[in-house]
Design a protein around this motif. Structure first.
Motif, PDB file in Angstrom:
ATOM      1  N   UNK A 121       0.809  -1.215   0.000  1.00  0.00           N
ATOM      2  CA  UNK A 121       0.000   0.000   0.000  1.00  0.00           C
ATOM      3  C   UNK A 121       0.847   1.273   0.000  1.00  0.00           C
TER       4      UNK A 121
ATOM      5  N   UNK B 281       4.795   4.822  -6.223  1.00  0.00           N
ATOM      6  CA  UNK B 281       4.426   6.226  -6.372  1.00  0.00           C
ATOM      7  C   UNK B 281       3.062   6.362  -7.047  1.00  0.00           C
ATOM      8  N   UNK B 282       2.359   7.419  -6.731  1.00  0.00           N
ATOM      9  CA  UNK B 282       0.968   7.567  -7.119  1.00  0.00           C
ATOM     10  C   UNK B 282       0.688   7.479  -8.610  1.00  0.00           C
ATOM     11  N   UNK B 283       0.899   8.448  -9.326  1.00  0.00           N
ATOM     12  CA  UNK B 283       0.551   8.600 -10.728  1.00  0.00           C
ATOM     13  C   UNK B 283       0.371   7.316 -11.528  1.00  0.00           C
ATOM     14  N   UNK B 284      -0.821   7.068 -12.018  1.00  0.00           N
ATOM     15  CA  UNK B 284      -1.093   5.874 -12.790  1.00  0.00           C
ATOM     16  C   UNK B 284      -0.883   6.062 -14.275  1.00  0.00           C
ATOM     17  N   UNK B 285      -0.365   7.185 -14.660  1.00  0.00           N
ATOM     18  CA  UNK B 285      -0.247   7.458 -16.091  1.00  0.00           C
ATOM     19  C   UNK B 285       0.882   6.648 -16.707  1.00  0.00           C
ATOM     20  N   UNK B 286       0.702   6.269 -17.960  1.00  0.00           N
ATOM     21  CA  UNK B 286       1.763   5.576 -18.673  1.00  0.00           C
ATOM     22  C   UNK B 286       1.729   6.033 -20.108  1.00  0.00           C
ATOM     23  N   UNK B 287       2.701   5.644 -20.858  1.00  0.00           N
ATOM     24  CA  UNK B 287       2.579   5.911 -22.279  1.00  0.00           C
ATOM     25  C   UNK B 287       3.801   6.540 -22.893  1.00  0.00           C
ATOM     26  N   UNK B 288       3.617   7.631 -23.516  1.00  0.00           N
ATOM     27  CA  UNK B 288       4.620   8.085 -24.465  1.00  0.00           C
ATOM     28  C   UNK B 288       5.637   9.045 -23.869  1.00  0.00           C
TER      29      UNK B 288
ATOM     30  N   UNK C 136      -5.119   5.100 -19.760  1.00  0.00           N
ATOM     31  CA  UNK C 136      -4.724   6.365 -19.147  1.00  0.00           C
ATOM     32  C   UNK C 136      -4.543   7.425 -20.228  1.00  0.00           C
TER      33      UNK C 136
ATOM     34  N   UNK D 194      -3.226  10.805 -19.425  1.00  0.00           N
ATOM     35  CA  UNK D 194      -2.201  11.814 -19.192  1.00  0.00           C
ATOM     36  C   UNK D 194      -0.828  11.148 -19.229  1.00  0.00           C
ATOM     37  N   UNK D 195       0.033  11.635 -20.080  1.00  0.00           N
ATOM     38  CA  UNK D 195       1.343  11.015 -20.196  1.00  0.00           C
ATOM     39  C   UNK D 195       2.261  11.535 -19.093  1.00  0.00           C
ATOM     40  N   UNK D 196       3.147  10.690 -18.624  1.00  0.00           N
ATOM     41  CA  UNK D 196       3.947  11.101 -17.474  1.00  0.00           C
ATOM     42  C   UNK D 196       4.811  12.320 -17.765  1.00  0.00           C
TER      43      UNK D 196
ATOM     44  N   UNK E 126       2.708  15.116 -17.605  1.00  0.00           N
ATOM     45  CA  UNK E 126       2.356  15.314 -16.208  1.00  0.00           C
ATOM     46  C   UNK E 126       3.442  16.109 -15.485  1.00  0.00           C
TER      47      UNK E 126
ATOM     48  N   UNK F  39       5.637  18.005 -16.875  1.00  0.00           N
ATOM     49  CA  UNK F  39       5.645  19.375 -17.411  1.00  0.00           C
ATOM     50  C   UNK F  39       4.593  20.236 -16.727  1.00  0.00           C
TER      51      UNK F  39
ATOM     52  N   UNK G  93      -3.368  14.882 -10.148  1.00  0.00           N
ATOM     53  CA  UNK G  93      -3.905  13.521 -10.257  1.00  0.00           C
ATOM     54  C   UNK G  93      -5.363  13.470  -9.823  1.00  0.00           C
TER      55      UNK G  93
ATOM     56  N   UNK H 177      -7.610  15.049 -12.381  1.00  0.00           N
ATOM     57  CA  UNK H 177      -7.734  14.178 -13.540  1.00  0.00           C
ATOM     58  C   UNK H 177      -8.727  13.048 -13.249  1.00  0.00           C
TER      59      UNK H 177
ATOM     60  N   UNK I 249      -7.795   6.617  -5.547  1.00  0.00           N
ATOM     61  CA  UNK I 249      -7.050   7.859  -5.409  1.00  0.00           C
ATOM     62  C   UNK I 249      -7.901   8.932  -4.724  1.00  0.00           C
TER      63      UNK I 249
ATOM     64  N   UNK J 280      -8.224   8.122  -1.128  1.00  0.00           N
ATOM     65  CA  UNK J 280      -6.961   8.413  -0.455  1.00  0.00           C
ATOM     66  C   UNK J 280      -6.818   9.913  -0.221  1.00  0.00           C
TER      67      UNK J 280
ATOM     68  N   UNK K 289       3.863  10.890  -3.597  1.00  0.00           N
ATOM     69  CA  UNK K 289       3.554  11.747  -4.744  1.00  0.00           C
ATOM     70  C   UNK K 289       4.783  12.257  -5.478  1.00  0.00           C
TER      71      UNK K 289
END
Lengths: 833, 172
Positions: free
Chosen positions: A55, A59-66, B31, B33-35, B38, B40, B71, B74, B106, B109, B132
């Protein structure tokens, strides 16, 4: 006040975590007495803590990709590539997903080399390698489309974009069963083999370079990055490492030769890496843990790779089901690359054999090598258990001495003696276990001959010490008799018939002593076994009369036991069956084949009765096969070819079944298959089928050769090997091709001569050599050269050879050391020349 | 931006990049939003919002809260879209389940953290920096100027507290 409440809660929470979970309830009760709210909260927190797992750890952010192309650091490619995404970055370079716009519009992976690796020499190598890699065309290899340089001069590859996961991630994520993992790696091996055939070595095979994706429900692997490592290879003499762990190649998967001072890499380095990957796929662990390799200085890590032997996969995983795969993995991962599989295709074949439950190619060679290596490294390693037991025995001696002293004090004496006796019994049990259990487990494994010897010697010493104690009162004697027998068996197998005979004599002397004291069932049976062991050594040395007497006595003992009713019906029929067979063997040597056949037929009947009671009794099945083959030989010689063939088929089927059950063919099973082939050769030759005879003889020869490749120490197998060559020569002799005959005979004579030097009294070796000479003489005379002078010379040579052979046989005959078959050969030769 | 802020930029950017890389390696379909984007966004909000930074702790404190805010925004936005009329998304039930769960988690939380921060600002800070910004325990200790064992104890307690809060919320 909430703050106070929370800080007390936190303090108690931290304290509670410091004590054992089972004590926490009491802790809470004590410390929160009178404060139910605090107690409730604390208990709840502790419960949540145990459930917290991972738990918030990620790290939080679930974003992935480019990745974004505009990001600083993205190199500028030619205009025909449009970077879409950053796929990954490492010490060697960076990989992007990109769209290629021309000449073909497609998605590609662009691999850009790190700036510091982009020297002119690297670029030249890079270009050269690219030519070869571009030739690769295999469904499981990612295509290399082209290579070029970025606008700032860094080399890059444009490769087929493979969407997939590293092979081990894929397998773990889907919990692929073992067979699926093995099949997947076999496909990878095939792909690597394709590249090897085109002269391309990967040099950096590891899971992240083998990506697996699912197509139509099937996992499909693709090997990427062929040629990349080569392009990155250092200049000769250059530093191997850029920084720890960033050496060329990947420590965990690197072959010992790549970890050496002067890396010298060929296709076999890839085979090693495939072995590591297989190791990891089947155990989920690396042979050498990353933590360990990266936690020590680089030089030490490289030494580990070069010198240490990882535990076998089955040991690492604690899973006996992997034992068969051990052989493949360890063979692929041999430190000495000459001992590895010769090609990746061979690895694939063995993996496929594993999947089909067939015997492996890897097994014998590796077994032999590892045993020999073990022995070389620690002379007593294989007898380590025995050594421990020796120490135990020494302890017993000490205890007994103590007890002698204690006898002066009567009260203590009794207790002390009891203890001593108990220790003695325990020591004897342990050593007996070592001899019988370890001995049995080494028995029949090709390559274990040397290990067997050490084990037998150690056991013998242990029992001698135990038996020498006055307090033992003969308790160690059964073990001592067994140890002498084991030792004699090892000696006999290695062609030391004189020493073996002596050991068997000692074994028998001890057993007679035991029997005089305890006339029990087991003691009698054991004596019988001792008798036919001595008979074996005697027969090898041509002392047939004495040997026959031993066998006859053994048969009498066992017949009585059998008639008296037996505690273990299966066991008794084996013993009696063996005794019948041994006596029948003597009848055959005496030239009384009718009696021999009757004896063997009786033995077969008896064994089959036993098999009806316990059909899966392995020793019973084996003995049944041996007897069937013997009977087939004699019936064949008596002209009953059809019956003989049927028996051979039955024996072969049963042997195949036994091998299948144990997962492999052991020495004995393979020797018996070779004997079947020899008998077949004789059958075919008698019927005039020379080609069939020759083929069968060749099969016998190669079966023996395979055992010997694994274990060259096996004297008796070498005798069998040379006899198979002789059978081949006989088949040739009748086909009228003297050149072939002479060639086969030359090899046979060479082996027989060598064996004779080792054990000069071995009559079957001497007979074999004599017979080979006789056949050679006949072949020479059959193909006399046209030139008269040369013909005279050849005839003279042939005559000399024949005379020497006849002299040898006559000598043996005069000493009564010639079996009937050989006497017949002698008589025929005398008549013929 | 003054000089001290400029000095902090590469540090934070590198930190956030590293964080983005970690995220990049995980696959999470659906998803938007790209990291890098994010990072940036967080970066822009940071450098534009505050006139002056008082050291790395201050900057990271803001960075963590910014990240959290982005986050959460979003997740809320996506929640609205789902209930709004993005038919294609609604049909993809499996994908929905995959994206819904982390979002709901999220938001829950976020609420629990809100309460925790009022009760215990110091430990809440540890959660922000760890969860975070993606700092390690050692880095967190360094930034906050406390011992590693303190950070460890705070982290374990905070996790248990938040876990309990989420579970209690779920029961209600």
């Amino acid at each position: 006040m909430p703050g106070t409440f929370l800080s007390r809660l936190a303090e108690l929470f931290a304290q509670a975590l410091g004590i054992a979970p089972e004590a926490r309830a009491a802790f809470v009760a004590e410390r929160c007495a009178g404060e139910p709210a605090l107690a409730r909260e604390l208990e709840a927190l502790l419960r949540s803590h145990t459930r917290a797992g991972n738990f918030l750890e990620e790290p939080a952010c679930g974003a992935a990709g480019a990745a974004d192309p505009g990001e600083p650091g993205t190199p500028a490619f030619e205009e025909r590539f449009r970077v879409l995404e950053l796929l990954g970055a490492g010490a060697m370079g960076t990989v992007y997903r990109a769209e290629q716009l021309a000449p073909v519009r497609r998605e590609v992976a662009l691999k850009v080399l790190a700036q510091e690796l982009a020297g002119a020499a690297a670029q030249a190598r890079f270009q050269a390698e690219q030519q070869a890699v571009a030739m690769l065309d295999h469904p499981h290899i990612a295509h290399l489309y082209e290579s070029a340089t970025t606008q700032d001069g860094r080399p890059f590859f444009a490769m087929e974009l493979v969407r997939g996961q590293p092979i081990h991630t894929f397998c773990s994520a889907r919990r692929l069963p073992l067979a699926a993992r093995v099949a997947l790696l076999a496909a990878v091996c095939r792909a690597v083999h394709h590249a090897h055939q085109k002269g391309v070595v990967h040099r950096d095979l590891k899971p992240s370079n083998v990506l697996v994706a699912e197509h139509g429900g099937q996992p499909v692997p693709k090997v990427i990055d062929f040629g990349v490592a080569k392009a990155l290879a250092p200049e000769p003499g250059a530093e191997l490492a850029t920084a720890h762990g960033e050496i060329l190649g990947t420590l965990e998967y690197m072959s010992p030769e790549q970890a050496g001072a002067a890396p010298d890499v060929d296709t076999r380095a890839d085979i090693y890496s495939l072995g590591v990957m297989l190791y990891e796929l089947v155990t989920n662990e690396l042979p050498f843990a990353s933590q360990r390799l990266r936690g020590v200085p680089l030089a030490e890590a490289l030494r580990i790779v070069r010198e240490e032997d990882p535990p076998a996969p089955s040991v690492r995983a604690g899973d006996r089901a992997l034992r068969e795969l051990d052989w493949i993995v360890l063979r692929a991962m041999e430190k000495d690359r000459a001992r590895r599989y010769a090609s990746a295709a061979e690895v694939a074949e063995d993996l496929e054999r594993f999947l089909r439950h067939e015997p492996l190619v890897a097994r014998p060679v590796t077994a032999s090598y590892r045993f020999q290596k073990l022995l070389r490294r620690h002379r007593l390693a294989a007898g380590a258990v025995g050594a421990v037991l020796l120490t135990l025995a020494a302890g017993v001696v000490a205890t007994l001495r103590e007890s002698a002293h204690a006898r002066e004090q009567r009260d203590l004496a009794r207790e002390s003696e009891r203890k001593a006796r108990e220790n003695l019994r325990r020591a004897i049990d342990s050593v007996s276990f070592s001899v019988s259990f370890l001995g049995e487990s080494l028995h029949n494994i090709a390559g274990a001959t040397a290990a067997r010897r050490v084990q037998a010697e150690t056991a013998l010493r242990s029992f001698e010490q135990l038996a020498a104690l006055p307090e033992s009162h003969g308790a160690a004697d059964p073990g001592l008799g067994y140890a002498w027998q084991r030792y004699g068996e090892v000696q006999l197998a290695q062609g030391e018939s004189a020493a073996a005979l002596e050991s068997f004599e000692r074994s028998l002397a001890v057993r007679e002593r035991v029997l005089a004291r305890i006339a029990g069932h087991v003691e009698r049976r054991t004596l019988a076994v001792g008798l036919w062991r001595r008979a074996q050594a005697l027969a090898v040395r041509g002392r047939f009369v004495a040997a026959e007497a031993d066998c006859a006595r053994a048969l009498a003992l066992l017949s009585d036991l059998y008639a008296a009713g037996t505690p273990e019906p299966g066991e008794e029929s084996i013993y009696l069956g063996i005794a019948l067979r041994r006596v029948a063997e003597h009848r055959h040597w005496e030239g009384r084949d009718d009696e021999a056949r009757r004896g063997l037929a009786e033995a077969v009947q008896l064994l089959e009765a036993g098999l009806r009671v316990s059909p899966e009794h392995a020793p019973l099945q084996l003995e049944h096969c041996i007897t069937l083959i013997g009977l087939a030989e004699l019936r064949g010689a008596a002209g009953e070819s059809e019956a003989a063939r049927a028996m051979l088929v039955r024996a072969q089927e049963s042997l195949a079944e036994q091998s299948a059950r144990s997962g492999r063919a052991n020495i004995q099973e393979r020797r018996l298959l070779a004997r079947c082939a020899t008998v077949e050769a004789a059958l075919a030759a008698r019927e005039g089928g020379h080609a069939a005879a020759l083929a069968a003889a060749r099969r016998a020869e190669s079966l023996c050769a395979a055992i010997l490749a694994a274990d060259p120490l096996l004297h008796e197998v070498r005798v069998q090997h040379a006899e198979a060559m002789l059978a081949g020569a006989r088949a040739h002799a009748n086909s009228g091709r003297p050149a072939d005959v002479l060639e086969a005979l030359g090899r046979a004579v060479a082996i027989f001569t060598e064996l004779e030097a080792k054990d000069p009294e071995h009559v079957f070796v001497r007979i074999g050599r004599a017979e080979a000479s006789l056949l050679a003489a006949r072949a020479r005379e059959a193909a006399l050269p046209g030139d008269a002078g040369a013909a005279v010379e050849a005839r003279a040579a042939a005559t000399g050879e024949r005379t020497r052979a006849l002299t040898l046989l006559r000598e043996l005959d005069a000493e009564g050391r010639l079996p009937a078959g050989a006497r017949a050969v002698l008589r025929a030769a005398e008549r013929g020349g | 931006m003054d000089r001290s802020t400029e000095d902090l930029v590469p540090l934070v950017y590198a930190q956030l990049r590293r964080y983005a890389r970690q995220v990049l390696r995980r696959e999470a379909p659906g998803q938007t939003l790209q990291p890098t984007a994010l990072v940036h966004e967080a970066f822009l909000r940071l450098v534009q919002g505050e006139p002056e930074w008082q050291g790395p702790a201050h900057f990271l404190h803001a960075a963590a809260r910014t990240m959290r805010r982005i986050l959460v925004d979003r997740a809320r936005r996506r929640g609205r879209e789902r209930h709004g009329g993005d038919r294609e998304r609604r049909d993809l039930s499996t994908e929905l389940a995959q994206t819904l769960a982390p979002d709901a988690e999220l938001l829950a939380l976020d609420e629990a953290l809100e309460r925790f921060e009022r009760l215990d600002p110091r430990r809440s800070e540890v959660v922000h920096l760890r969860h975070f910004v993606g700092l390690s325990l050692e880095e967190t200790a360094q930034v906050l100027g406390v011992s590693l064992s303190t950070v460890k104890a705070d982290w374990v307690f905070a996790r248990a507290w938040l876990k309990r809060a989420l579970e209690r919320d779920a029961e209600e």
